[in-house]
Scaffold this motif. Structure first.
Motif, mmCIF file in Angstrom:
data_model
loop_
_atom_site.group_PDB
_atom_site.id
_atom_site.type_symbol
_atom_site.label_atom_id
_atom_site.label_comp_id
_atom_site.label_asym_id
_atom_site.label_seq_id
_atom_site.Cartn_x
_atom_site.Cartn_y
_atom_site.Cartn_z
ATOM 1 N N GLU A 295 11.976 0.264 -2.036
ATOM 2 C CA GLU A 295 12.155 1.270 -3.087
ATOM 3 C C GLU A 295 12.914 0.759 -4.304
ATOM 4 O O GLU A 295 12.559 1.054 -5.437
ATOM 5 C CB GLU A 295 12.886 2.495 -2.501
ATOM 6 C CG GLU A 295 12.070 3.256 -1.470
ATOM 7 C CD GLU A 295 10.734 3.731 -2.001
ATOM 8 O OE1 GLU A 295 10.683 4.181 -3.169
ATOM 9 O OE2 GLU A 295 9.731 3.627 -1.272
ATOM 10 N N ARG A 353 11.350 3.897 6.520
ATOM 11 C CA ARG A 353 11.031 5.318 6.599
ATOM 12 C C ARG A 353 9.597 5.520 7.081
ATOM 13 O O ARG A 353 8.680 4.879 6.572
ATOM 14 C CB ARG A 353 11.240 5.957 5.226
ATOM 15 C CG ARG A 353 10.981 7.450 5.150
ATOM 16 C CD ARG A 353 11.478 8.002 3.811
ATOM 17 N NE ARG A 353 11.060 7.165 2.699
ATOM 18 C CZ ARG A 353 9.852 7.244 2.113
ATOM 19 N NH1 ARG A 353 8.948 8.106 2.578
ATOM 20 N NH2 ARG A 353 9.559 6.457 1.098
ATOM 21 N N SER A 356 6.261 5.380 4.867
ATOM 22 C CA SER A 356 6.528 4.638 3.631
ATOM 23 C C SER A 356 5.481 3.551 3.440
ATOM 24 O O SER A 356 4.711 3.220 4.340
ATOM 25 C CB SER A 356 7.919 4.006 3.687
ATOM 26 O OG SER A 356 7.974 3.039 4.729
ATOM 27 N N ASN A 357 5.483 2.972 2.224
ATOM 28 C CA ASN A 357 4.550 1.883 1.947
ATOM 29 C C ASN A 357 4.750 0.720 2.905
ATOM 30 O O ASN A 357 3.795 0.066 3.334
ATOM 31 C CB ASN A 357 4.722 1.396 0.503
ATOM 32 C CG ASN A 357 4.232 2.407 -0.511
ATOM 33 O OD1 ASN A 357 3.421 3.276 -0.191
ATOM 34 N ND2 ASN A 357 4.729 2.294 -1.734
#
Length: 388
Positions: A295, A353, A356-357
């Motif tokens: 992120e 997470r 998530s990507n």
């Protein structure tokens, strides 16, 4: 040539306990900012009561032994750069004073990583973080806080006959702390001719005697000794100037843009995104090697500026490696300047997470991201990767 990058997965406190004291020259890291998110170290990061005060204290208790370990691993000539935001900046500063000593504080740098500012939420649009910089021992530290990056050619408006750019600097010392009382050996006469520009330490035909004075006429001292004047006469020029009490002649140094060994300028304590990169450029860098899987990575430009403050063979440690920016920057800079830096990156297997990507890319932990990036860097940039 040895391997540039090494990666170890594990709790950094345990890993650092097994490393040789004094074996690193530079620690460059981005510890957790304590924003209330889940945290995957053994320590009870959230604090006993789960509240804000407890969380802050728990974060300090988490960081203290790791900073003590960092201090032990630094060579006497070493330094540490830690990134932090407003959430724990004040506590980290106090903690660094406690662990490293106030006398070893070098700088608190403001880093502009988000030029537009964060627009979410209320209040101000925060567009900065901090770097806290401490020496292991300020008296022995080899950190050089100068860089060629901030040298502005426009500051050198004069051009010599051979095409070299320069500027005129007063040869007298403009700092009033230095005067004939404090430094009497630097107060002596020179001779100069404002027509030809010639300067010498002995009288010559057409030369006027010149002693250094401040703008108000009080006696001053030169910045150069008499032997240096004799050794570099072509770098001096005599000029007529308008003084406070009318025209007078004075001596100036020709300060060349292309100085021997390369011109460097002291780093300021505000680093702009256009100088070191931004969160956006950092995301693009990471995306180019492993995808958009983290992120808020740090830009390699920021890490490279930090690396340039230390010798080109520095042994670097990043105990909170995150996406692996430091190791990536070490490889890039070694290729750029022929250096032989090495970097040991440590990261715990903190789960990413769900959804998530990173998770969608098959990277289950942050350690997986670090490893994937450093493997890609080894393939694309070179320098190899050792995994322990």
């Amino acid at each position: 040539m040895g391997v540039w990058n090494t990666f170890v997965e594990g709790d950094n406190l345990e890993v650092m306990a097994g490393l040789e004291p004094g074996s690193f020259d530079l620690v460059c890291s981005d510890p957790p900012y304590n924003t209330g998110s889940l945290f995957s170290y053994v320590d009870d990061f959230r604090g006993p009561d789960g509240g804000r005060a407890g969380r802050h204290q728990a974060w300090v208790d988490f960081m203290r032994p790791r900073l003590e370990a960092v201090r032990e691993l630094l060579a006497p000539s070493g330094a540490v750069f830690l990134s932090i935001d407003d959430n724990e900046q004040a506590r980290l500063r106090l903690l660094m004073d406690e662990v490293f000593g106030e006398q070893n504080f070098l700088a608190q740098v403001v880093v502009n990583l988000n030029a537009k500012g964060r627009q979410l939420g209320s209040g101000f649009a925060t567009n900065h973080e901090y770097l806290l910089v401490y020496a292991r021992d300020a008296r022995a530290c080899v950190l050089d806080a100068r860089t060629p990056d901030t040298v502005d050619p426009d500051d050198f408006p004069q051009t010599a006959d051979d095409g070299r750019a320069f500027r005129h600097l007063p040869l007298r010392n403009t700092n009033k702390k230095f005067n004939p009382v404090s430094t009497p050996t630097m107060h002596f006469p020179l001779w100069g001719d404002p027509v030809s520009g010639r300067v010498a330490s002995e009288p010559f035909d057409g030369g006027q005697e010149i002693t250094p004075v401040f703008g108000d006429g009080r006696p001053a001292v030169w910045r150069w000794s008499r032997p240096l004047v004799d050794a570099r006469p072509d770098d001096l020029v005599c000029r007529e100037i308008r003084g406070k009490h009318g025209p007078r002649v004075d001596v100036f140094q020709r300060d060349w843009l292309e100085a021997p060994g390369g011109r460097r300028k002291k780093l300021r304590t505000i680093w702009l995104a256009e100088e070191v990169g931004s969160t956006d450029t950092a995301v693009a860098e990471l995306k180019s090697v492993v995808g958009h899987v983290f992120e808020s990575p740090k830009p390699t430009g920021l890490a490279r500026r930090i690396l340039r403050t230390m010798p080109a063979d520095a042994r670097v440690l990043d105990p909170f490696a995150g996406s692996g920016t430091t190791g990536h920057a070490v490889a890039l800079l070694n290729v750029e300047d022929g250096g032989s830096r090495t970097c040991l990156s440590i990261n715990v297997a903190e789960p990413v997470r769900p959804g998530s990507n990173a998770a969608l890319a098959g990277l289950a932990t942050v350690a997986d991201i670090t490893r994937a990036r450093l493997r890609a860097v080894a393939e694309q940039v070179g320098g190899g990767l050792e995994e322990r």
